[in-house]
Motif scaffolding. Sequence first.
Motif, PDB file in Angstrom:
ATOM      1  N   LEU A   1      45.589  22.467  52.154  1.00 26.03           N
ATOM      2  CA  LEU A   1      46.705  22.032  52.043  1.00 26.03           C
ATOM      3  C   LEU A   1      47.280  20.730  52.863  1.00 26.03           C
ATOM      4  O   LEU A   1      47.772  19.436  52.338  1.00 26.03           O
ATOM      5  CB  LEU A   1      47.791  22.759  52.362  1.00 26.03           C
ATOM      6  N   THR A   2      46.689  20.553  54.082  1.00 27.92           N
ATOM      7  CA  THR A   2      46.923  19.715  54.959  1.00 27.92           C
ATOM      8  C   THR A   2      46.289  18.231  54.591  1.00 27.92           C
ATOM      9  O   THR A   2      46.790  17.242  54.342  1.00 27.92           O
ATOM     10  CB  THR A   2      46.405  19.715  56.433  1.00 27.92           C
TER      11      THR A   2
ATOM     12  N   GLN B   1      54.417  29.312  52.591  1.00 27.17           N
ATOM     13  CA  GLN B   1      55.529  28.312  52.644  1.00 27.17           C
ATOM     14  C   GLN B   1      54.876  26.786  52.617  1.00 27.17           C
ATOM     15  O   GLN B   1      55.424  25.860  51.805  1.00 27.17           O
ATOM     16  CB  GLN B   1      56.419  28.373  54.032  1.00 27.17           C
ATOM     17  N   HIS B   2      53.750  26.770  53.071  1.00 27.20           N
ATOM     18  CA  HIS B   2      53.043  25.593  53.219  1.00 27.20           C
ATOM     19  C   HIS B   2      52.739  25.162  51.614  1.00 27.20           C
ATOM     20  O   HIS B   2      52.644  24.095  51.234  1.00 27.20           O
ATOM     21  CB  HIS B   2      51.787  25.515  54.211  1.00 27.20           C
TER      22      HIS B   2
ATOM     23  N   GLN C   1      55.480  24.083  49.654  1.00 25.87           N
ATOM     24  CA  GLN C   1      55.936  22.619  49.897  1.00 25.87           C
ATOM     25  C   GLN C   1      55.189  21.717  49.391  1.00 25.87           C
ATOM     26  O   GLN C   1      55.189  20.473  48.505  1.00 25.87           O
ATOM     27  CB  GLN C   1      55.872  22.275  51.209  1.00 25.87           C
ATOM     28  N   VAL C   2      53.863  21.953  49.487  1.00 25.86           N
ATOM     29  CA  VAL C   2      52.674  21.130  48.869  1.00 25.86           C
ATOM     30  C   VAL C   2      52.700  20.959  47.257  1.00 25.86           C
ATOM     31  O   VAL C   2      52.692  19.855  46.654  1.00 25.86           O
ATOM     32  CB  VAL C   2      51.306  21.328  49.337  1.00 25.86           C
TER      33      VAL C   2
ATOM     34  N   ARG D   1      45.013  26.715  54.617  1.00 27.96           N
ATOM     35  CA  ARG D   1      45.868  25.785  55.369  1.00 27.96           C
ATOM     36  C   ARG D   1      45.269  24.327  55.383  1.00 27.96           C
ATOM     37  O   ARG D   1      45.996  23.276  55.413  1.00 27.96           O
ATOM     38  CB  ARG D   1      46.344  26.314  56.632  1.00 27.96           C
TER      39      ARG D   1
ATOM     40  N   GLU E   1      47.821  16.961  51.379  1.00 29.37           N
ATOM     41  CA  GLU E   1      49.275  16.237  51.751  1.00 29.37           C
ATOM     42  C   GLU E   1      48.764  14.843  52.720  1.00 29.37           C
ATOM     43  O   GLU E   1      49.528  13.858  52.167  1.00 29.37           O
ATOM     44  CB  GLU E   1      49.932  16.963  53.311  1.00 29.37           C
TER      45      GLU E   1
ATOM     46  N   ARG F   1      53.606  31.848  56.603  1.00 28.46           N
ATOM     47  CA  ARG F   1      53.443  30.393  57.027  1.00 28.46           C
ATOM     48  C   ARG F   1      52.665  29.788  55.672  1.00 28.46           C
ATOM     49  O   ARG F   1      53.117  28.614  55.197  1.00 28.46           O
ATOM     50  CB  ARG F   1      53.007  30.075  58.169  1.00 28.46           C
ATOM     51  N   PHE F   2      51.671  30.277  55.288  1.00 27.54           N
ATOM     52  CA  PHE F   2      50.793  29.781  54.340  1.00 27.54           C
ATOM     53  C   PHE F   2      51.444  29.663  52.718  1.00 27.54           C
ATOM     54  O   PHE F   2      51.432  28.574  52.410  1.00 27.54           O
ATOM     55  CB  PHE F   2      49.578  30.529  54.071  1.00 27.54           C
TER      56      PHE F   2
END
Length: 242
Positions: free
Chosen positions: A236-237, A191-192, A195-196, A233, A240, A188-189
């Motif tokens: 990354l958030t 993929q995140h 995306q970022v 994570r 975003e 999941r990390f």
Amino acid sequence: MNNIDNIQIVMVNTSHPGNIGAAARVMKNMYLHTLSLVDPVCYPHANATAMASGADDVLATANVYADLPSALHASHLVIATSARNRRLSIPCLTPQACAKKLYTEAQNGTVSLLFGRERTGLTNEELGYCHYLVEIPANPAYRSLNIASAIQIMSYEIMQVYLQAQDMAEQVKRENKEVLASGEDIERFYQHLEQVLIKIQFLYPERSPQLIRRLRRLFNRIHLEQNEVNILRGILTAIEKQ
Ligand code: SAH
């Protein structure tokens, strides 16, 4: 697991008390404390105490025996050191292999490493009590080391095995304490992250298909822990949100 005290250094019929003191000193330097003296020629003696320097505790707790069988009564493994690996059909070990065997067997009880007389070493009868022989490699034209030097070298080899075992035990304890991230969380990390990186126009998948693979390799190398993945994570958030 620390049974290094089960390793008994046995000095047989040593002539010079100074050598006994010097042996106690080098043993303590290398974490060894169990010294047994079989029929020492001159002991206790002021020269032994003087040469032991700060290791008088090793001397104070040394056992003195009248004969070799008494010194070996509790040992299930006995290894002799000799300057000449000569005669007899006793299997011969390198100092490293000897240290490993002694340390491993010391987890199950007492083991002994024997050192002979300064001039004549060990008799054939004494070698008869031994399961293995070890010779410290030296100049073939002059192989015979001072007994305390021989004890120093063997003790150093034992210490290496001991420290390695300690180190491994520490590592296992550490690894058990820290929870490594699951494969799912790491996926999941990744993929995140992808995306970022696309969003901030750092990554163009069609232009640099290698990049994400390289980043995966980088993170895989360091075995991320769960809370480290959470931090990444979070970063990354935050990116975003900007
Ligand atoms: N001529 C004797 C030398 C004795 S030296 C002999 O051949 O054994 C005193 C003790 O130191 C030896 O009995 C042995 O225990 C140890 N020692 C000396 N040199 C050694 C070597 N190269 N390898 C292993 N042990 C050694």
